[in-house]
Write a protein that holds these residues in place. Structure first.
Motif, short mmCIF file in Angstrom:
data_model
loop_
_atom_site.label_atom_id
_atom_site.label_comp_id
_atom_site.label_asym_id
_atom_site.label_seq_id
_atom_site.Cartn_x
_atom_site.Cartn_y
_atom_site.Cartn_z
N PHE A 1 0.84 -1.19 0.00
CA PHE A 1 0.00 0.00 0.00
C PHE A 1 0.88 1.24 0.00
N GLN A 2 0.82 2.03 -1.07
CA GLN A 2 1.73 3.17 -1.22
C GLN A 2 0.96 4.46 -1.45
N GLY A 3 1.43 5.52 -0.79
CA GLY A 3 0.83 6.83 -0.98
C GLY A 3 0.93 7.28 -2.42
N GLY A 4 -0.17 7.78 -2.99
CA GLY A 4 -0.17 8.27 -4.36
C GLY A 4 -0.30 7.22 -5.43
N PHE A 5 -0.50 5.95 -5.05
CA PHE A 5 -0.63 4.89 -6.06
C PHE A 5 -1.90 5.06 -6.89
N LYS B 1 0.55 15.25 -5.19
CA LYS B 1 1.77 15.79 -4.59
C LYS B 1 1.43 16.63 -3.37
N HIS B 2 2.44 16.89 -2.56
CA HIS B 2 2.28 17.69 -1.35
C HIS B 2 3.47 18.63 -1.19
N ASN B 3 3.28 19.65 -0.36
CA ASN B 3 4.37 20.55 -0.02
C ASN B 3 5.40 19.82 0.84
N ILE B 4 6.66 20.01 0.51
CA ILE B 4 7.75 19.52 1.37
C ILE B 4 7.77 20.37 2.63
N GLY B 5 7.91 19.71 3.78
CA GLY B 5 7.92 20.43 5.05
C GLY B 5 6.53 20.79 5.53
N ALA B 6 5.53 20.00 5.17
CA ALA B 6 4.15 20.32 5.55
C ALA B 6 3.98 20.40 7.06
N ALA B 7 4.64 19.50 7.80
CA ALA B 7 4.51 19.51 9.26
C ALA B 7 5.12 20.75 9.89
N LEU B 8 6.00 21.42 9.16
CA LEU B 8 6.61 22.65 9.63
C LEU B 8 5.78 23.87 9.25
N GLY C 1 9.39 23.65 -2.00
CA GLY C 1 8.94 22.96 -3.19
C GLY C 1 7.91 21.90 -2.86
N THR C 2 7.58 21.09 -3.85
CA THR C 2 6.62 20.01 -3.68
C THR C 2 7.26 18.69 -4.07
N LYS C 3 6.63 17.60 -3.63
CA LYS C 3 7.10 16.25 -3.98
C LYS C 3 5.91 15.38 -4.36
N GLY C 4 6.05 14.63 -5.44
CA GLY C 4 5.02 13.68 -5.82
C GLY C 4 4.83 12.62 -4.76
N GLN D 1 6.28 12.30 3.37
CA GLN D 1 6.24 11.74 4.72
C GLN D 1 7.11 10.50 4.88
N ASP D 2 7.94 10.17 3.90
CA ASP D 2 8.68 8.90 3.99
C ASP D 2 10.05 9.03 4.66
N GLY D 3 10.43 10.23 5.09
CA GLY D 3 11.67 10.43 5.83
C GLY D 3 12.90 10.69 4.99
N HIS D 4 12.77 10.68 3.67
CA HIS D 4 13.90 10.85 2.76
C HIS D 4 14.38 12.30 2.78
N ALA D 5 15.63 12.51 3.17
CA ALA D 5 16.19 13.86 3.19
C ALA D 5 16.09 14.48 1.80
N GLY D 6 15.89 15.79 1.76
CA GLY D 6 15.77 16.52 0.51
C GLY D 6 14.34 16.80 0.13
N TYR D 7 13.42 15.87 0.44
CA TYR D 7 12.01 16.13 0.15
C TYR D 7 11.07 15.69 1.27
#
Length: 542
Positions: free
Chosen positions: A276-280, A295-302, A309-312, A377-383
């Motif tokens: 089960f993957q987000g955006g599938f 897609k969502h804004n990077i840093g939404a929790a902040l 920027g945004t990330k798919g 939300q996957d924890g990957h630095a940069g996005y």
């Protein structure tokens, strides 16, 4: 051996003893009296009382990057963390490593709002080996640090060495303290996301039979190691996208029809499962092909509103089952009904995260579920960042603890690769490789030549140390396990618990260490631990 007694900074002479004896542990459940009786007690033919396994598979974190100072946090910003009396230490960052590190920079704590979104580091198969430098662990700045960081992301010399503590990754530290974690679990091989994801579900990155690159006639260098074994097939060492996926847009790879994964084994046994993957879920269809446009804004929790920027949401090369024709859902078709989620229909066990919650609400949780967060939300630095990751992980576990199935569920939180972030512990090399993309022990060399399974190259490992936690009524409480494990230990747990047999064909599963020391099946505790998804703080005192 306890985490406190294992010597820090083990050198290459100890690490390279390819140790077939050490690397082939006792079967996870073996012939124990418990295993034979538990299958009867469980009612679902499982070897333990666990009827539902949920694997939350996150992105790009080394162990020291999140847990290097566990359980001591600075408490100068963020959510305070105060360890309970008796909380065990981990094989982490000692005062000598913090203040007199053999790398060009000392590790520095990251914290505060402006240090959550950071640069992505270099985590290629070769570069991670060069950073390890014969097991001396002293060349990270030269080989895996990304020198230039574009504003507004945080960047500073030596960033690759830096770490968070329980004031930022508060939720994970709270889970570690209440439940169980490992301080000796590793990526199965060196390298980035795709090898980690495929090792999670198959333990075998060799077997590339088809490649496609819409931008040119050949695969980009460093993505697939060509002719990596006697059969002439290739090994995935980089991040090619899956061939069997409409949403792939660049270089792609497909694994041979003879390659099998855990989905195939579960299907053979008629056991329900899903990825089960987000955006599938497609946002549109264009010329008969799915479009993954969410897609969502990077840093939404902040509170970010676009400055990062945004990330798919959907990232094709994070979906391992799409590399296999047998388990792919190329057009991202939905399940034919809610009742068919986890069963075989047009969706072929590949779903959107929203479908997972449909099964939970209907009390139809599959036996085995893999959850992949949307990109931001996957924890990957940069996005992504620790706070957005925390929101996903904590919200997921809170909801699962409210499910009627919680009393028979285990959640494993694991990671696909280290992102190149510093970790001080060298890995045990149980499988060697000789190729132009190896360099741990000198140019073209990683481990012993005679240790490469079936003569297949490009699979040197184990790779970097990664976090691994178990959250479950059956998890030992406030426990740190130092058993040597890797990503295929999760695969092996599934194989043993649901009696599927092994993948075969050179899979690392036959060498995987057991996760069972993280569990206490005799003394379950189903009392939920509810955390605040934003702060990670405990909302109850179980």
């Amino acid at each position: 051996m306890s985490s406190c007694s294992r010597p820090a900074g083990r050198r290459h002479t100890l690490r390279v003893a390819v140790a077939v004896a050490a690397a082939v542990p006792v079967l996870a459940f073996g012939a124990s009296a418990f295993a034979s009786s538990a299958a009867t007690r469980s009612g679902h033919g499982t070897a333990t009382p666990i009827k539902h396994l949920v694997v939350i598979f996150q992105e790009n974190v080394s162990f020291d990057h999140y847990f290097g100072t566990y359980p001591q946090a600075a408490n100068t910003d963020g959510t305070p963390f105060h360890p309970a009396a008796g909380t065990p230490k981990v094989d982490g960052l000692t005062p000598a490593l913090l203040n007199h590190n053999p790398n060009l920079s000392n590790p520095t704590r990251l914290g505060g709002q402006n240090q959550q979104v950071t640069c992505d580091q270099d985590h290629e198969y070769l570069d991670e080996q060069l950073a390890f430098n014969h097991g001396l662990m002293d060349k990270f700045v030269q080989h895996t640090e990304v020198a230039a960081c574009a504003a507004p992301t945080y960047g500073a010399p030596g960033l690759v060495m830096d770490y968070y503590d329980g004031n930022s990754v508060t939720g994970l530290w709270n889970y570690a303290q209440r439940f169980a974690m490992s301080d000796n679990s590793h990526g199965t091989t060196f390298g980035p996301s795709t090898p980690g994801a495929i090792n999670l579900v198959a333990g075998q990155t060799f077997g590339v039979a088809k490649v496609f690159n819409p931008a040119g006639p050949t695969m980009p260098e460093g993505e697939v190691l060509a002719k990596a074994g006697p059969s002439g097939l290739g090994t995935i060492i980089g991040d090619p996208q899956p061939l069997y996926d409409d949403c792939s847009s660049r270089d792609q790879a497909g694994l041979s029809s003879t390659n099998r994964n855990i989905g195939d084994l579960l299907n053979d046994r008629g056991i329900s499962w899903g990825f089960f993957q987000g955006g599938f879920k497609p946002t549109a269809t264009l010329n008969g092909k799915a479009v993954c446009g969410a897609k969502h804004n990077i840093g939404a929790a902040l509170g970010a509103t676009g400055q990062y920027g945004t990330k798919g949401d959907y990232i094709p090369h994070h979906e391992p089952f799409q590399y296999y024709a047998s388990t792919a859902n190329p057009h991202h078709l939905p399940p034919t009904s809610a009742a068919m989620i986890g069963k075989t229909d047009q969706a072929n066990h590949q779903y959107d995260v929203s479908d997972f919650w449909t099964t939970v609400a209907a009390d139809k949780l599959p036996a085995v579920s893999y959850l992949k967060a949307p990109g931001y939300q996957d924890g990957h630095a940069g996005y992504s960042d620790p706070l957005d990751e925390q929101n996903f992980v904590v919200s997921t576990i809170n909801r699962l603890q409210a499910s009627p199935d919680w009393s028979s569920t285990a959640v494993v939180i694991a990671y696909d690769d280290s992102d190149g972030w510093y970790d001080h512990q060298p890995s045990t090399i149980i499988n060697g490789s000789r190729s132009a993309f190896d360099g741990l022990d000198g140019a073209g060399v990683c481990g012993r030549a005679d240790s490469a399974m079936a003569g297949e190259q490009g699979r040197c490992g184990y790779g970097p140390r990664l976090p691994l936690l178990v959250v479950s009524p059956f998890a030992k409480q406030n426990f740190v396990d130092s058993t040597l494990t890797d990503q295929t230990s999760i695969l092996r747990f599934i194989e043993d618990n649901w009696h599927t047999g092994r993948i075969g064909g050179g899979s690392f599963d036959k060498r995987a260490g057991s996760l069972t020391n993280l569990f206490d099946f005799a003394h379950p505790n189903s009392t939920p631990m509810i955390l605040d998804p934003t702060s990670g703080a405990a909302q109850n005192q179980p």
